[in-house]
Design a protein around this motif. Structure first.
Motif, mmCIF file in Angstrom:
data_model
loop_
_atom_site.group_PDB
_atom_site.id
_atom_site.type_symbol
_atom_site.label_atom_id
_atom_site.label_comp_id
_atom_site.label_asym_id
_atom_site.label_seq_id
_atom_site.Cartn_x
_atom_site.Cartn_y
_atom_site.Cartn_z
ATOM 1 N N TYR A 182 -23.028 10.769 -9.314
ATOM 2 C CA TYR A 182 -24.261 11.114 -8.606
ATOM 3 C C TYR A 182 -24.579 9.994 -7.613
ATOM 4 N N THR A 222 -27.074 10.678 -4.654
ATOM 5 C CA THR A 222 -28.448 10.878 -4.181
ATOM 6 C C THR A 222 -29.200 11.722 -5.200
ATOM 7 N N GLN A 254 -35.384 15.647 -9.130
ATOM 8 C CA GLN A 254 -35.267 14.298 -9.706
ATOM 9 C C GLN A 254 -36.197 13.326 -8.973
ATOM 10 N N GLY A 309 -29.529 24.531 -11.809
ATOM 11 C CA GLY A 309 -28.689 24.191 -10.663
ATOM 12 C C GLY A 309 -29.362 23.197 -9.735
ATOM 13 N N THR A 310 -30.581 22.796 -10.065
ATOM 14 C CA THR A 310 -31.310 21.877 -9.195
ATOM 15 C C THR A 310 -31.181 20.423 -9.659
ATOM 16 N N GLY A 311 -30.541 20.237 -10.811
ATOM 17 C CA GLY A 311 -30.428 18.882 -11.360
ATOM 18 C C GLY A 311 -31.585 18.566 -12.293
ATOM 19 N N THR A 361 -31.850 18.804 -15.510
ATOM 20 C CA THR A 361 -31.531 18.155 -16.789
ATOM 21 C C THR A 361 -31.596 16.632 -16.641
ATOM 22 N N ASP A 395 -22.812 25.545 -17.137
ATOM 23 C CA ASP A 395 -22.837 24.521 -16.099
ATOM 24 C C ASP A 395 -21.401 24.212 -15.698
ATOM 25 N N VAL A 428 -26.352 22.417 -6.948
ATOM 26 C CA VAL A 428 -26.669 21.240 -6.150
ATOM 27 C C VAL A 428 -26.274 21.508 -4.703
HETATM 28 P P1 AMP Z 1 -28.883 21.314 -13.848
HETATM 29 O O1 AMP Z 1 -29.826 21.940 -12.872
HETATM 30 O O2 AMP Z 1 -29.504 20.215 -14.633
HETATM 31 O O3 AMP Z 1 -28.209 22.358 -14.694
HETATM 32 O O4 AMP Z 1 -27.727 20.566 -12.998
HETATM 33 C C1 AMP Z 1 -26.798 21.260 -12.215
HETATM 34 C C2 AMP Z 1 -25.568 20.442 -11.902
HETATM 35 O O5 AMP Z 1 -25.870 19.414 -10.959
HETATM 36 C C3 AMP Z 1 -24.927 19.715 -13.072
HETATM 37 O O6 AMP Z 1 -23.533 19.911 -12.998
HETATM 38 C C4 AMP Z 1 -25.245 18.267 -12.867
HETATM 39 O O7 AMP Z 1 -24.240 17.419 -13.400
HETATM 40 C C5 AMP Z 1 -25.291 18.174 -11.357
HETATM 41 N N1 AMP Z 1 -26.206 17.119 -10.845
HETATM 42 C C6 AMP Z 1 -27.406 16.768 -11.343
HETATM 43 N N2 AMP Z 1 -27.965 15.802 -10.602
HETATM 44 C C7 AMP Z 1 -27.106 15.525 -9.608
HETATM 45 C C8 AMP Z 1 -27.115 14.590 -8.492
HETATM 46 N N3 AMP Z 1 -28.139 13.794 -8.283
HETATM 47 N N4 AMP Z 1 -26.043 14.599 -7.675
HETATM 48 C C9 AMP Z 1 -25.007 15.438 -7.900
HETATM 49 N N5 AMP Z 1 -24.930 16.321 -8.911
HETATM 50 C C10 AMP Z 1 -25.962 16.364 -9.752
#
Ligand code: AMP
Length: 403
Positions: A21, A23, A28, A48-50, A52, A304, A333
């Motif tokens: 990661y 940015t 976040q 899909g927005t990160g 978690t 995921d 993302v």
């Molecule tokens: P989520 O919305 O938490 O299910 O995350 C979706 C995907 O984005 C997962 O594969 C994470 O590993 C990835 N992800 C989360 N944060 C970032 C970030 N800052 N940069 C790149 N990928 C990310």
């Protein structure tokens, strides 16, 4: 903006870098600071927005100081798959900390979970039913709990988990930090928020519309030609991993079987499978040994896999929210994705609803060279029980054996 601005502990930053990661995503950026200040937060963000990492990073930061062993953070997830994935995110982001996490859900032996718990666990990620079982048996103790996350609240609610969530909340009598993530905020959830969150900060990422990185198209087709269209479509277009959604478990199984017979590396994920088989299907899909995963909505919750290039709705989802959730599996993302939806005459109202939510007409496509006029039988499509039955004429009466 970089992750450095959050002043996370170096061992947590090592985990962030380990995952590549660079940015922070918008959710976040907006939610990590108030969570780190100890505020209750409502995160309105789709998968899909990160999201978690948006709660995992500040939780790791909080727990890195202090006692090891008692459960200090708990995450409630709607499905086993999401619980596993969230737990994995904690393990990966926290791999250079010595914090321990485990996933707790039903359908697997209680003993193994007990052994893990007895070894000292800091973060528990669990589905409501099994979490409550452990709490009632006294095998999980929330008396040291500092942070509670309710993830994908709208889906927990849809799945009828509200009473179990209330049961869990009754086991936490002291004040703690509560974070709730949900793609949508219907009134019932709003009421729960007022009851259980204390002066929350609301963080909203976009509207509950599908990610902008996804393009959408409709494929009008007769019901009996869907499988043939799927086969031909997958032969014609260039894809990475493909997630196909069907409305029923039975249909997920049959479509996957058909795809295998057509020579594709396909597997299915649906609620009738044992936990072992569900995990094997998911692992195979994630590793790329199965390029196609055919799943039902509930089973696919939380999948995921970054390389999903296409989500194909073999059957139209039941609501625009379900559509958003399904296609949240692609275009994750900053990757691009395609959402292709097979539509029949029965889907007209849903198509209008989708166009309203997306605020644009959806492109209708026809697949070059596909025979849209093929008659219902002998087309290799999923047939109704009536069509797939063996017909036997006995004593002048027709008996149909469903196969
Ligand atoms: P989520 O919305 O938490 O299910 O995350 C979706 C995907 O984005 C997962 O594969 C994470 O590993 C990835 N992800 C989360 N944060 C970032 C970030 N800052 N940069 C790149 N990928 C990310």
């Amino acid at each position: 903006m970089s992750f450095e601005t959050f002043n996370l502990h170096p061992s947590i930053m090592a985990g962030v870098h380990g995952l590549g990661y660079v940015t922070p995503t918008p959710i976040q950026l907006k939610s990590i600071p108030p969570i780190m200040q100890g505020r209750d937060v409502i995160g309105l963000a789709q998968t899909g927005t990160g999201k978690t990492a948006a709660f995992a990073l500040p939780i790791l930061q909080r727990l890195i100081k202090g006692q090891r062993g008692p459960v200090r953070a708990a995450i409630i997830s709607p499905t086993r798959e999401l619980a596993e994935q969230t737990c994995e995110a904690f393990m990966e982001l926290g791999q250079y900390t010595n914090l321990e996490s485990t996933a707790i859900y039903g359908g697997v032996s209680m003993d193994q979970q007990l052994r893990r718990l007895r070894g000292g666990i800091d973060i528990v990620v669990g589905c409501p039913g099994r979490l409550l079982d452990h709490l009632w048996k006294g095998t999980i103790d929330f008396s040291n709990l500092e942070v509670l996350v309710i993830d994908e609240m709208d889906r927990l609610f849809d799945m009828g988990f509200l009473p179990s969530i209330r049961g869990i909340l009754e086991c936490i009598l002291h004040r703690r930090q509560t974070l709730m993530f949900s793609a949508t905020m219907p009134n019932d959830i709003r009421r729960l928020v007022q009851e259980i969150l204390h002066d929350p900060v609301t963080v909203q990422i976009g509207r509950t519309v599908p990610a902008l990185t996804v393009s959408h198209a409709l494929y009008p087709v007769k019901q009996h030609l869907k499988t043939a269209l799927l086969v031909e479509l997958l032969q014609q277009i260039k894809t990475e991993s493909v997630l196909v959604f069907t409305r029923t478990k039975h249909r997920a199984e049959r479509v996957a079987q058909h795809m295998k017979r057509a020579g594709f590396g396909a597997t299915s994920l649906q609620g009738n499978l044992s936990q072992g088989r569900r995990q094997a299907a998911l692992d195979g899909f994630r590793a790329g040994s199965h390029k196609i995963l055919v799943a039902t909505d509930i089973a696919a919750r939380g999948i995921d896999v970054l390389r999903i290039s296409h989500v194909i709705n073999y059957d139209m989802p039941e609501s625009t929210d379900a559509y958003t959730h399904r296609i949240g599996r692609t275009g994750r993302v900053d990757k691009k994705g395609d959402a292709l939806t097979f539509v029949t005459g029965a889907d007209t109202a849903m198509v209008h609803d989708l166009e309203r939510v997306l605020k644009k007409p959806l492109e209708r496509r026809t697949l070059q060279g596909f025979d849209y006029a093929k008659p219902p039988l002998d087309n290799g499509n999923i047939r109704s029980p009536h069509q797939s039955g063996r017909r036997a004429v006995r004593n002048g009466r027709v008996k149909i054996t469903v196969t």
